[in-house]
Design a protein around this motif. Structure first.
Motif, PDB file in Angstrom:
ATOM      1  N   MET A   1       0.719  -0.883  -0.216  1.00  0.00           N
ATOM      2  CA  MET A   1       0.191  -0.164   0.070  1.00  0.00           C
ATOM      3  C   MET A   1       0.829   1.240  -0.006  1.00  0.00           C
ATOM      4  O   MET A   1       1.928   1.453   0.620  1.00  0.00           O
ATOM      5  CB  MET A   1      -0.933   0.070   1.336  1.00  0.00           C
ATOM      6  CG  MET A   1      -1.843   1.286   1.431  1.00  0.00           C
ATOM      7  SD  MET A   1      -2.912   1.164   2.632  1.00  0.00           S
ATOM      8  CE  MET A   1      -1.732   1.231   3.974  1.00  0.00           C
ATOM      9  N   ASP A   2       0.675   2.118  -0.921  1.00  0.00           N
ATOM     10  CA  ASP A   2       1.284   3.377  -1.054  1.00  0.00           C
ATOM     11  C   ASP A   2       0.854   4.339   0.402  1.00  0.00           C
ATOM     12  O   ASP A   2      -0.152   4.466   0.809  1.00  0.00           O
ATOM     13  CB  ASP A   2       0.665   4.080  -2.058  1.00  0.00           C
ATOM     14  CG  ASP A   2       1.331   3.623  -3.379  1.00  0.00           C
ATOM     15  OD1 ASP A   2       2.488   2.681  -3.266  1.00  0.00           O
ATOM     16  OD2 ASP A   2       0.673   3.792  -4.316  1.00  0.00           O
ATOM     17  N   THR A   3       1.952   4.920   0.869  1.00  0.00           N
ATOM     18  CA  THR A   3       1.777   5.688   2.193  1.00  0.00           C
ATOM     19  C   THR A   3       2.622   7.240   1.457  1.00  0.00           C
ATOM     20  O   THR A   3       3.393   7.257   1.085  1.00  0.00           O
ATOM     21  CB  THR A   3       2.587   5.318   3.175  1.00  0.00           C
ATOM     22  OG1 THR A   3       3.837   4.864   3.090  1.00  0.00           O
ATOM     23  CG2 THR A   3       1.892   3.864   3.607  1.00  0.00           C
ATOM     24  N   GLU A   4       2.008   8.182   2.295  1.00  0.00           N
ATOM     25  CA  GLU A   4       2.757   9.476   2.285  1.00  0.00           C
ATOM     26  C   GLU A   4       3.812   9.567   2.877  1.00  0.00           C
ATOM     27  O   GLU A   4       3.869   9.306   4.183  1.00  0.00           O
ATOM     28  CB  GLU A   4       1.812  10.467   2.533  1.00  0.00           C
ATOM     29  CG  GLU A   4       2.349  11.939   2.619  1.00  0.00           C
ATOM     30  CD  GLU A   4       1.239  12.916   2.969  1.00  0.00           C
ATOM     31  OE1 GLU A   4       1.579  14.224   2.798  1.00  0.00           O
ATOM     32  OE2 GLU A   4       0.674  12.442   4.071  1.00  0.00           O
ATOM     33  N   HIS A   5       5.038   9.975   2.251  1.00  0.00           N
ATOM     34  CA  HIS A   5       6.409  10.046   2.894  1.00  0.00           C
ATOM     35  C   HIS A   5       6.191  11.304   3.910  1.00  0.00           C
ATOM     36  O   HIS A   5       5.793  12.267   3.385  1.00  0.00           O
ATOM     37  CB  HIS A   5       7.284  10.060   1.745  1.00  0.00           C
ATOM     38  CG  HIS A   5       8.649   9.833   2.578  1.00  0.00           C
ATOM     39  ND1 HIS A   5       9.478  10.790   3.190  1.00  0.00           N
ATOM     40  CD2 HIS A   5       9.340   8.781   2.827  1.00  0.00           C
ATOM     41  CE1 HIS A   5      10.385  10.646   3.593  1.00  0.00           C
ATOM     42  NE2 HIS A   5      10.796   9.213   3.296  1.00  0.00           N
ATOM     43  N   ASP A  15       5.729  15.934  13.924  1.00  0.00           N
ATOM     44  CA  ASP A  15       4.656  15.142  14.249  1.00  0.00           C
ATOM     45  C   ASP A  15       5.130  14.176  15.570  1.00  0.00           C
ATOM     46  O   ASP A  15       6.231  13.980  15.939  1.00  0.00           O
ATOM     47  CB  ASP A  15       4.585  14.132  13.157  1.00  0.00           C
ATOM     48  CG  ASP A  15       4.129  15.083  11.949  1.00  0.00           C
ATOM     49  OD1 ASP A  15       3.686  16.091  12.007  1.00  0.00           O
ATOM     50  OD2 ASP A  15       4.081  14.353  10.671  1.00  0.00           O
ATOM     51  N   ASP A  16       3.962  13.902  15.938  1.00  0.00           N
ATOM     52  CA  ASP A  16       4.148  12.577  17.192  1.00  0.00           C
ATOM     53  C   ASP A  16       4.908  11.429  16.369  1.00  0.00           C
ATOM     54  O   ASP A  16       4.389  11.037  15.194  1.00  0.00           O
ATOM     55  CB  ASP A  16       2.788  12.364  17.451  1.00  0.00           C
ATOM     56  CG  ASP A  16       2.024  13.381  18.481  1.00  0.00           C
ATOM     57  OD1 ASP A  16       2.810  14.302  18.702  1.00  0.00           O
ATOM     58  OD2 ASP A  16       0.840  13.401  18.762  1.00  0.00           O
ATOM     59  N   ALA A  17       5.545  10.810  17.274  1.00  0.00           N
ATOM     60  CA  ALA A  17       6.318   9.488  16.806  1.00  0.00           C
ATOM     61  C   ALA A  17       5.393   8.552  16.185  1.00  0.00           C
ATOM     62  O   ALA A  17       5.580   7.809  15.554  1.00  0.00           O
ATOM     63  CB  ALA A  17       7.312   9.005  17.937  1.00  0.00           C
ATOM     64  N   THR A  18       4.361   8.567  16.797  1.00  0.00           N
ATOM     65  CA  THR A  18       2.999   7.734  16.546  1.00  0.00           C
ATOM     66  C   THR A  18       2.174   7.895  15.262  1.00  0.00           C
ATOM     67  O   THR A  18       1.289   7.153  14.741  1.00  0.00           O
ATOM     68  CB  THR A  18       2.156   7.249  17.540  1.00  0.00           C
ATOM     69  OG1 THR A  18       1.590   8.302  18.105  1.00  0.00           O
ATOM     70  CG2 THR A  18       3.153   6.616  18.533  1.00  0.00           C
ATOM     71  N   ASP A  22       3.592   5.917   7.822  1.00  0.00           N
ATOM     72  CA  ASP A  22       4.831   5.478   8.081  1.00  0.00           C
ATOM     73  C   ASP A  22       5.736   5.393   9.110  1.00  0.00           C
ATOM     74  O   ASP A  22       6.765   5.087   9.454  1.00  0.00           O
ATOM     75  CB  ASP A  22       5.765   6.450   7.073  1.00  0.00           C
ATOM     76  CG  ASP A  22       5.822   7.937   7.553  1.00  0.00           C
ATOM     77  OD1 ASP A  22       4.675   8.210   8.210  1.00  0.00           O
ATOM     78  OD2 ASP A  22       6.672   8.787   7.259  1.00  0.00           O
ATOM     79  N   SER A  23       4.832   5.557  10.155  1.00  0.00           N
ATOM     80  CA  SER A  23       5.636   5.362  11.527  1.00  0.00           C
ATOM     81  C   SER A  23       5.439   3.763  11.954  1.00  0.00           C
ATOM     82  O   SER A  23       4.738   3.345  11.590  1.00  0.00           O
ATOM     83  CB  SER A  23       4.580   6.022  12.664  1.00  0.00           C
ATOM     84  OG  SER A  23       4.774   5.665  13.941  1.00  0.00           O
TER      85      SER A  23
END
Length: 339
Positions: A1-5, A15-18, A22-23
């Motif tokens: 599945m493609d995810t936004e980098h 951003d929060d680490a969670t 991509d986390s």
């Protein structure tokens, strides 16, 4: 599945680490935010873990539970991917007044909730009470096994990967400083009383951190006399990073915690590890070992036994008054502060 980098989002490093697909923590369950221990409470608000000593009616005095509970709470925060920084403080009139000395009163030791895992070990208060009997034989290594584990729990503040802040108000004395001096940053109220008066008799700071935090000359100035610093002096001497009027302490500490919390966790961890490498190279572990042994010895000299027996016969408050009176600070902490 493609995810936004993350590099495609503005300031994604904040951003929060969670957050984000991509986390590495994406979709994983979140641990609880609160926990109540016997001697302290734990709470997570936003990116800050709050560890609060919670025995205000006893001056947040240290019991055999405190070191392990502190270490457990620190580890919990250290592994929580939401937490960037921890703050340890005390509920009530002060941060921590040192050890709960009822541990040395065999008749006064009452186990909570029946038998405990440490019953019959060097951590058993009854065992320590018997090992502190002036008419008996003192086993220094039974003493060391107990006190070194206290240090191990307190030192979790230093050895944690993430930054730790100690917020001091009212008093941080005796064993309370063993805890505070292991924190990465100390912030205090201007009128906080900070020091180790038991070096006058019946004590050596077991954590061994004073010289590492203040340097040789200033550490000796305090420990040769048992004098205390105010919060304001602690900043002047380099023991604390900030000092504020008592009614501003909470807000000012929150401001510092907020600034730290804006930095990514991995950056904070790397910065702390890099700086700790220099501190630990000074021999922190060796200082703690030697100081812990000497702390035990100081409680079993002729003078140490005299103080302990006086406390048992006249009361601890009277023994402390007699200890401090020649220094002019038996009643007024302000008189004990060096200029």
């Amino acid at each position: 599945m493609d995810t936004e980098h993350s590099g495609t989002r503005p300031a994604a490093w904040r951003d929060d680490a969670t957050a984000g697909d991509d986390s590495p923590y994406a979709g994983r369950p979140i641990v609880g935010d609160e926990h109540r221990y016997r001697t302290l409470t734990y709470e997570v608000t936003g990116r800050i873990a709050r560890i609060t000593f919670d025995r205000p009616e006893h001056g947040n005095a240290i019991t055999m539970d405190t070191p392990g509970e502190l270490a457990h709470a620190v580890e919990r925060a250290d592994l929580d991917p939401r937490v960037h920084v921890m703050v340890v403080s005390g509920r009530g009139k002060g941060f921590c007044g040192g050890y709960d000395l009822s541990v040395l009163d065999e008749g006064g030791v009452v186990a909570e909730g029946g038998a405990r895992p440490d019953t019959g070990t060097p951590l058993d208060p009854m065992v320590q009470a018997r090992n502190h009997n002036p008419r008996g034989t003192w086993d220094p290594m039974v003493d060391y096994q107990m006190m070194s584990r206290c240090n191990r729990g307190f030192a979790s503040l230093l050895y944690a990967n993430k930054p730790t802040v100690a917020k001091l108000h009212g008093f941080a004395v005796a064993g309370g400083t063993d805890i505070a001096l292991f924190a990465d940053q100390i912030v205090c109220a201007d009128d906080t009383k900070i020091g180790y008066p038991p070096t006058r008799v019946w004590g050596i700071p077991a954590a061994g951190m004073w010289a590492h935090r203040l340097g040789d000359q200033r550490a000796k100035r305090l420990l040769f006399t048992g004098d205390c610093l105010t919060g304001r002096q602690a900043v002047e001497w380099g023991l604390a990073v900030e000092s504020w009027p008592a009614d501003e302490l909470d807000d000012r500490t929150e401001a510092l915690l907020h600034r730290i919390s804006q930095v990514p966790i991995n950056q904070l961890v790397m910065a702390k590890l890099a700086l700790n490498s220099a501190l630990l190279a000074q021999g922190v572990a060796n200082s703690a070992m030697i100081s812990t042994v000497f702390d035990g010895i100081s409680r079993h000299t002729r003078e140490g036994y005299a103080f302990q027996t006086r406390a048992a016969t006249a009361g601890f408050r009277e023994a402390v008054r007699e200890r401090d009176e020649p220094f002019g600070d038996g009643k007024s902490p302000a008189k004990s502060t060096p200029g």
